[in-house]
Design an enzyme around this catalytic site. Structure first.
Site, PDB file in Angstrom:
ATOM      1  N   GLY A  49       0.852  -1.189   0.000  1.00  0.00           N
ATOM      2  CA  GLY A  49       0.000   0.000   0.000  1.00  0.00           C
ATOM      3  C   GLY A  49       0.883   1.233   0.000  1.00  0.00           C
ATOM      4  O   GLY A  49       2.088   1.147   0.239  1.00  0.00           O
ATOM      5  N   GLN A  54       3.186   9.760   1.926  1.00  0.00           N
ATOM      6  CA  GLN A  54       4.483   9.156   1.614  1.00  0.00           C
ATOM      7  C   GLN A  54       5.072   9.698   0.321  1.00  0.00           C
ATOM      8  O   GLN A  54       6.268   9.529   0.081  1.00  0.00           O
ATOM      9  CB  GLN A  54       4.349   7.632   1.522  1.00  0.00           C
ATOM     10  CG  GLN A  54       3.978   6.990   2.856  1.00  0.00           C
ATOM     11  CD  GLN A  54       3.866   5.492   2.693  1.00  0.00           C
ATOM     12  OE1 GLN A  54       2.823   4.993   2.310  1.00  0.00           O
ATOM     13  NE2 GLN A  54       4.948   4.776   2.957  1.00  0.00           N
ATOM     14  N   CYS A 102       7.210  -0.873   5.819  1.00  0.00           N
ATOM     15  CA  CYS A 102       6.704   0.388   5.276  1.00  0.00           C
ATOM     16  C   CYS A 102       7.749   0.943   4.331  1.00  0.00           C
ATOM     17  O   CYS A 102       8.944   0.951   4.667  1.00  0.00           O
ATOM     18  CB  CYS A 102       6.447   1.363   6.424  1.00  0.00           C
ATOM     19  SG  CYS A 102       5.786   2.944   5.884  1.00  0.00           S
ATOM     20  N   LEU A 103       7.314   1.419   3.168  1.00  0.00           N
ATOM     21  CA  LEU A 103       8.273   1.974   2.203  1.00  0.00           C
ATOM     22  C   LEU A 103       8.968   3.214   2.765  1.00  0.00           C
ATOM     23  O   LEU A 103      10.041   3.580   2.283  1.00  0.00           O
ATOM     24  CB  LEU A 103       7.563   2.305   0.887  1.00  0.00           C
ATOM     25  CG  LEU A 103       6.977   1.102   0.134  1.00  0.00           C
ATOM     26  CD1 LEU A 103       6.273   1.560  -1.132  1.00  0.00           C
ATOM     27  CD2 LEU A 103       8.042   0.063  -0.188  1.00  0.00           C
ATOM     28  N   HIS A 144      -3.006   0.361   8.408  1.00  0.00           N
ATOM     29  CA  HIS A 144      -1.665   0.934   8.224  1.00  0.00           C
ATOM     30  C   HIS A 144      -1.736   2.202   7.357  1.00  0.00           C
ATOM     31  O   HIS A 144      -1.159   3.246   7.706  1.00  0.00           O
ATOM     32  CB  HIS A 144      -0.759  -0.125   7.583  1.00  0.00           C
ATOM     33  CG  HIS A 144       0.638   0.314   7.308  1.00  0.00           C
ATOM     34  ND1 HIS A 144       1.732  -0.256   7.923  1.00  0.00           N
ATOM     35  CD2 HIS A 144       1.140   1.260   6.456  1.00  0.00           C
ATOM     36  CE1 HIS A 144       2.840   0.335   7.472  1.00  0.00           C
ATOM     37  NE2 HIS A 144       2.507   1.254   6.572  1.00  0.00           N
ATOM     38  N   GLU A 145      -2.479   2.118   6.239  1.00  0.00           N
ATOM     39  CA  GLU A 145      -2.530   3.259   5.313  1.00  0.00           C
ATOM     40  C   GLU A 145      -3.350   4.408   5.894  1.00  0.00           C
ATOM     41  O   GLU A 145      -3.008   5.581   5.715  1.00  0.00           O
ATOM     42  CB  GLU A 145      -3.089   2.828   3.953  1.00  0.00           C
ATOM     43  CG  GLU A 145      -2.294   1.727   3.247  1.00  0.00           C
ATOM     44  CD  GLU A 145      -0.813   1.983   3.151  1.00  0.00           C
ATOM     45  OE1 GLU A 145      -0.402   3.150   3.093  1.00  0.00           O
ATOM     46  OE2 GLU A 145      -0.041   1.003   3.164  1.00  0.00           O
ATOM     47  N   HIS A 148      -1.262   6.374   8.191  1.00  0.00           N
ATOM     48  CA  HIS A 148      -0.391   7.332   7.486  1.00  0.00           C
ATOM     49  C   HIS A 148      -1.126   8.648   7.236  1.00  0.00           C
ATOM     50  O   HIS A 148      -0.554   9.723   7.395  1.00  0.00           O
ATOM     51  CB  HIS A 148       0.023   6.767   6.121  1.00  0.00           C
ATOM     52  CG  HIS A 148       1.256   5.922   6.139  1.00  0.00           C
ATOM     53  ND1 HIS A 148       2.471   6.357   6.621  1.00  0.00           N
ATOM     54  CD2 HIS A 148       1.467   4.656   5.688  1.00  0.00           C
ATOM     55  CE1 HIS A 148       3.373   5.387   6.480  1.00  0.00           C
ATOM     56  NE2 HIS A 148       2.790   4.346   5.924  1.00  0.00           N
TER      57      HIS A 148
END
Ligand code: NI
Length: 182
Positions: A49, A54, A102-103, A144-145, A148
């Site tokens: 995701g 991000q 996580c990226l 998670h998203e 963010h």
């Protein structure tokens, strides 16, 4: 389409809440291009995701897709999902620990407790309302998203940082252990 630069932990944009997208703006070329670029960026870096924070954009947009993914070899697949202005309501008291990466926190993994089922209300990329129940890994990625978009990263959700692992050590010391527990 373009591959966007991904902010890493420490960039303030990851700690700021994103603003809702006015529904009438969802179908504009600017928002559609951002969504396409986010999808391409997520795929380029093998993310499950990606949230707009991000990629340095404080709009409440996230993309989710889990195909066969080297970074999550055991994860169930989730078709491409575009999430705009999400409202997430837990449907389970139950929390289940699972590994997340996580990226924006490259090459790390940690055990994070998440609700096993959530209700997701949002708009899709056509601006149409979506109201679905997400379970298990999809529920985890949604949480998670959405975090963010509220300026929260998964590290904030870890009750015990002792599981925080570099990917090389995780592959050696945790991956097999997790498989035994499955
Ligand atoms: Ni992330």
């Amino acid at each position: 389409m373009a591959i966007l630069k991904v902010a890493r932990l420490g960039h303030p944009v990851l700690r700021r809440p994103a603003s809702p997208v006015p529904p009438e703006e969802v179908r504009t070329p600017e928002i559609q291009r951002l969504i396409d670029d986010m999808i391409e960026t997520m795929r380029e870096y093998d993310g499950a995701g990606l949230a707009a924070n991000q990629v340095h954009t404080l709009k409440q947009i996230a993309v989710i897709e889990v195909l066969e993914n080297e970074r999550y070899p055991d994860a169930p697949q989730v078709p491409l999902t575009v999430v705009i202005n999400p409202v997430v309501t837990p449907l389970s008291e139950e929390l289940e620990e699972g590994w997340e990466g996580c990226l924006s926190v490259p090459d790390m993994r940690g055990l994070v407790p998440r609700h096993t089922a959530v209700r997701l209300q949002c708009l899709d990329r056509a601006g149409q309302p979506v109201d679905v129940v997400a379970k298990e890994f999809f529920a985890r990625v949604v949480q998670h998203e959405t975090d963010h978009l509220n300026g929260v990263v998964y590290l904030d959700r870890m009750p015990d940082l002792s599981t925080l692992s570099h990917i090389a050590e995780w592959n050696k010391h945790w991956l097999g252990l997790r498989e035994q527990n499955d």
